[in-house]
Design an enzyme around this catalytic site. Structure first.
Site, short mmCIF file in Angstrom:
data_model
loop_
_atom_site.label_atom_id
_atom_site.label_comp_id
_atom_site.label_asym_id
_atom_site.label_seq_id
_atom_site.Cartn_x
_atom_site.Cartn_y
_atom_site.Cartn_z
N HIS A 104 -13.67 36.87 48.72
CA HIS A 104 -14.40 37.49 49.83
C HIS A 104 -14.59 36.52 50.99
CE1 HIS A 104 -15.53 41.46 48.21
NE2 HIS A 104 -15.39 40.85 47.04
N GLU A 147 -15.08 37.17 54.03
CA GLU A 147 -16.06 37.64 55.01
C GLU A 147 -17.44 37.06 54.76
OE1 GLU A 147 -16.76 40.40 51.59
OE2 GLU A 147 -15.03 39.40 52.49
N CYS A 158 -10.24 41.69 48.26
CA CYS A 158 -10.64 42.10 46.91
C CYS A 158 -9.98 43.43 46.53
CB CYS A 158 -12.16 42.14 46.80
SG CYS A 158 -12.75 42.14 45.09
#
Length: 231
Positions: free
Chosen positions: A212, A214, A113
């Site tokens: 994202h 993660e 990001c």
């Protein structure tokens, strides 16, 4: 003893935080999802606080994650801040120095990001400061704390295309995006044409994604970073 896991540094935020008896205390932090994603991929996560003195921490790292967070200061790419831009200048200074030094060392880097935007500006590129003014919708950041979900398109033969395979749905939360990628190559785009992934083929592993990974503990991307860091 077995072989040590690759040490992966993760850049952090400094934000007011509240826990226990402490309220609004300036705190160095990062969402645990980043640490969990690095660990699940076989790496050893190390958090990197802001440090504007030098990038010496790179001497003990095998790879680097540039995490998400606040907007990058537009002065870094020759623009004036718009009314919707919220910056953290101390973080900008530290991370730009860290990123440029990591690139010079050819350290494997995954930008997430804001991290993709840091890579872009380090490569001489520019950003769109507020996407609703550009694309006419807010699907990339639909509401506070709510991820946008959409399908991305990846360039055939690119690193990100090979990693993502047929599963191209991504989770994003951003109101800024890459405009000019500088010396990077755009290898992924959202449905509205905005860049979703950038790469630098001249380096061992330099990949930026606007979403994202993660959050979903995506072992494809974090695993590729750890593998490159172990090489």
């Amino acid at each position: 003893m077995g072989k040590m896991r690759p040490v992966i540094g993760i850049t952090t935020y400094v934000e007011p935080a509240t826990w226990g008896v402490w309220h609004e205390l300036p705190t160095t932090l990062v969402p645990h999802d980043y640490v969990a994603a690095v660990s699940a991929a076989g790496g050893q996560a190390v958090l990197i606080p802001h440090d504007d003195l030098d990038p010496d921490i790179l001497r003990v790292l095998d790879g680097l994650v540039l995490s998400g967070g606040s907007d990058l200061g537009p002065a870094l790419y020759g623009a004036e801040a718009g009314p919707k831009t919220v910056t953290r200048p101390e973080r900008d200074v530290a991370e730009m120095r860290l990123t440029r030094a990591a690139l010079a060392r050819d350290l494997p880097i995954l930008g997430v990001c804001r991290g993709m935007q840091v890579l872009t500006v380090a490569a001489g590129g520019t950003l769109h400061q507020h996407l609703p003014d550009v694309v006419g919708h807010d699907r990339h950041r639909p509401a506070p704390g709510v991820y946008g979900k959409h399908e991305a398109r990846f360039t055939e033969g690119s690193r990100i295309a090979a990693l993502m395979g047929d599963d191209t749905r991504v989770h994003c939360f951003h109101h800024q995006a890459v405009d000019d990628p500088g010396t990077l190559v755009v290898t992924g785009r959202a449905e509205d044409g905005l860049p979703e992934a950038v790469e630098d083929p001249s380096h061992k592993f330099v990949l930026g994604v606007q979403w994202h990974p993660e959050v979903t503990r995506d072992k494809r991307l974090f695993g590729a970073l750890v593998t490159a860091a172990a090489a």
